[in-house]
Motif scaffolding. Structure first.
Motif, PDB file in Angstrom:
ATOM      1  N   THR A 220       0.851  -1.193   0.000  1.00  0.00           N
ATOM      2  CA  THR A 220       0.000   0.000   0.000  1.00  0.00           C
ATOM      3  C   THR A 220       0.886   1.242   0.000  1.00  0.00           C
ATOM      4  O   THR A 220       2.067   1.184   0.355  1.00  0.00           O
ATOM      5  N   GLU A 221       0.305   2.372  -0.389  1.00  0.00           N
ATOM      6  CA  GLU A 221       1.051   3.630  -0.375  1.00  0.00           C
ATOM      7  C   GLU A 221       1.534   3.952   1.034  1.00  0.00           C
ATOM      8  O   GLU A 221       2.650   4.446   1.237  1.00  0.00           O
ATOM      9  N   GLY A 222       0.686   3.656   2.015  1.00  0.00           N
ATOM     10  CA  GLY A 222       1.051   3.947   3.397  1.00  0.00           C
ATOM     11  C   GLY A 222       2.226   3.123   3.874  1.00  0.00           C
ATOM     12  O   GLY A 222       3.138   3.626   4.543  1.00  0.00           O
ATOM     13  N   MET A 223       2.239   1.830   3.506  1.00  0.00           N
ATOM     14  CA  MET A 223       3.347   0.976   3.924  1.00  0.00           C
ATOM     15  C   MET A 223       4.633   1.356   3.200  1.00  0.00           C
ATOM     16  O   MET A 223       5.729   1.311   3.790  1.00  0.00           O
ATOM     17  N   SER A 228      10.030   3.728   3.900  1.00  0.00           N
ATOM     18  CA  SER A 228      11.042   4.737   3.562  1.00  0.00           C
ATOM     19  C   SER A 228      11.584   5.430   4.803  1.00  0.00           C
ATOM     20  O   SER A 228      12.640   6.063   4.752  1.00  0.00           O
ATOM     21  N   ARG A 229      10.863   5.317   5.921  1.00  0.00           N
ATOM     22  CA  ARG A 229      11.269   5.976   7.161  1.00  0.00           C
ATOM     23  C   ARG A 229      12.006   5.016   8.103  1.00  0.00           C
ATOM     24  O   ARG A 229      12.408   5.409   9.194  1.00  0.00           O
ATOM     25  N   ILE A 230      12.131   3.748   7.707  1.00  0.00           N
ATOM     26  CA  ILE A 230      12.880   2.749   8.483  1.00  0.00           C
ATOM     27  C   ILE A 230      14.157   2.431   7.710  1.00  0.00           C
ATOM     28  O   ILE A 230      14.130   2.246   6.491  1.00  0.00           O
ATOM     29  N   LYS A 231      15.274   2.386   8.400  1.00  0.00           N
ATOM     30  CA  LYS A 231      16.561   2.146   7.744  1.00  0.00           C
ATOM     31  C   LYS A 231      16.500   0.892   6.861  1.00  0.00           C
ATOM     32  O   LYS A 231      16.002  -0.157   7.283  1.00  0.00           O
ATOM     33  N   ALA A 232      17.031   1.020   5.641  1.00  0.00           N
ATOM     34  CA  ALA A 232      16.981  -0.083   4.677  1.00  0.00           C
ATOM     35  C   ALA A 232      17.631  -1.350   5.220  1.00  0.00           C
ATOM     36  O   ALA A 232      17.161  -2.467   4.960  1.00  0.00           O
ATOM     37  N   GLU A 233      18.706  -1.177   6.008  1.00  0.00           N
ATOM     38  CA  GLU A 233      19.411  -2.354   6.538  1.00  0.00           C
ATOM     39  C   GLU A 233      18.577  -3.115   7.580  1.00  0.00           C
ATOM     40  O   GLU A 233      18.954  -4.231   7.981  1.00  0.00           O
TER      41      GLU A 233
END
Length: 445
Positions: A220-223, A228-233
């Motif tokens: 979903t757009e929300g997820m 994007s606000r949680i570190k990719a690693e």
């Protein structure tokens, strides 16, 4: 905590609440046994000589009969900081202090809690037994450096010494109300007071739904926004927890679910609950979030095809406009009130948008005001912005946050079509420990 005799005269020895690990029972009993009839400690006895006075309905707003006085006893003088004035002046006498053996006394006054630079203690006689205390408004701050606990409290300790022992302290205390946000101008005058403030939060309320959305092939757009606000690693670690968590829901293994959420897992900087809610919290705390074009476009896309979400956002924006805090402008939310109360309302808006629009059914918003003992202050949900005449005196204030805006004169009367009407304040019945909200009663209504 006491390492030196000097520590006894500081807040190190006299916290508002003692931690059990810091109480040395053996040392206490041994010291008590060492006291003889001719070395009994003295006692510090206090009395208010004079202090600033304030008027209900003008300087503060409570039901009839409520003042700033909480207690006046020989050992504790306590005041609730209700009035909008940025300073308090009080003359206190400890001249009634006593010693059973009639020894001469030495007096010591110190700030035990609060910012020392905001408190002035001026001796008014050579012995220091009578002082003038001036306190600036106690802003919310950590109770000690690095503490997660915050408070608006100031404690001043008064000690007397008979040449052998210091007395137990007596106290002069002031308590600011945690659910108020105040702004004072460069002249120290009140510019604004907002009531009912707190620290809004957004938190995961349905972890099964959250993890299903996290693992979904079509995000979903929300997820996508939250990812994007949680570190990719940390994405891989969250995915692993999600895959381990959902089967535990099916078999109703509550203990395993709790461990997965609250204990640190591989690939994550901390427990899942902390990682996710830190990302949500950072978004809620960002008062500029809704002003960003990218965020506005995201919300617009999500509400375009969802009538429920569209209606929710419209209601939230209407609430901000009614409060006089912000308005929609060119598709983004333009903040109007940049003061602490306004910022709190914008954060509440953020929490609602995240919970109702971006991540519905899996995240909830907590917008409660900071808890204040209802026996100390009634609950209010408005904002007063003050105005001054050419002489610098209060000319009145504008109140927003109720069903409409109200204009007040300097005497606390509502101005309606050029005429003034008296105002009374009443509270409903308190239910349990929940504070009863204060009501404005205008004229005969």
């Amino acid at each position: 905590n006491v390492k030196t005799p000097e520590d006894y005269l500081t807040g190190v020895s006299h916290p508002t609440v003692f931690e059990g690990a810091n109480v040395d029972e053996l040392k206490m009993v041994e010291m008590a046994h060492s006291i003889t009839a001719d070395t009994v400690p003295p006692i510090a006895l206090l009395k208010v000589v004079e202090e600033d006075q304030f008027k209900n309905g003008v300087d503060y707003f409570e039901p009839d009969g409520v003042t700033e006085v909480l207690a006046d006893t020989p050992c504790v003088i306590s005041r609730i900081w209700r009035a909008t004035a940025g300073k308090r002046r009080m003359v206190v006498s400890a001249e009634g202090s006593g010693d059973l053996n009639k020894r001469p006394l030495k007096f010591h006054w110190s700030v035990l809690r609060g910012e020392e630079k905001r408190v002035t203690i001026k001796p008014l006689n050579e012995a220091g037994s009578r002082v003038e205390i001036t306190v600036q408004y106690p802003e919310r701050r950590a109770v000690w450096p690095g503490s997660a606990i915050e408070s608006n409290r100031v404690d001043i300790g008064v000690f007397v010494n008979n040449g052998t022992f210091w007395s137990a302290p007596s106290f002069v205390t002031f308590f600011g109300i945690d659910s108020e946000a105040r702004t004072y101008d460069e002249k120290g005058r009140v510019a604004e007071v907002g009531y009912g403030v707190g620290r809004p939060r957004a938190s995961a309320s349905n972890w099964a739904a959250f993890f299903q959305a996290w693992l979904a092939a079509e995000q979903t757009e929300g997820m996508k926004w939250l990812r994007s606000r949680i570190k990719a690693e940390e994405h891989e670690g969250l995915t692993a927890v999600a895959k381990a968590y959902l089967p535990k829901v099916v078999v109703k293994d509550d203990k395993a679910q709790k461990q997965l959420l609250e204990e640190k897992q591989a690939g994550l900087s901390g427990p899942v609950k902390r990682v996710v809610e830190a990302a949500l919290g950072a978004a809620v705390d960002d008062v500029k979030l809704a002003e960003g074009k990218e965020f506005a476009e995201l919300v617009a896309r999500m509400t375009a095809a969802d009538e429920k979400a569209k209606k929710a956002r419209a209601n939230l924006l209407a609430g901000l406009a009614r409060l006089g805090v912000a308005r929609e402008q060119g598709g983004v939310v333009a903040e109007v009130a940049g003061q602490p109360w306004g910022a709190c309302q914008v954060r509440r808006f953020n929490a609602d948008v995240v919970a109702q629009v971006l991540l519905p059914e899996m995240v909830s918003a907590d917008k409660r005001a900071n808890l204040v003992d209802p026996r100390l202050a009634s609950a209010k949900a408005w904002r007063d912005v003050y105005r001054y005449d050419e002489a610098g005196k209060v000319a009145g204030w504008t109140r927003t946050g109720l069903e409409k805006a109200y204009e007040f004169d300097a005497e606390g009367r509502v101005v309606v079509e050029g005429k003034t009407a008296a105002v009374k304040y009443e509270t409903g019945v308190m239910k349990g420990f929940a504070p009863a909200e204060l009501r404005m009663v205008v004229g005969e209504k």
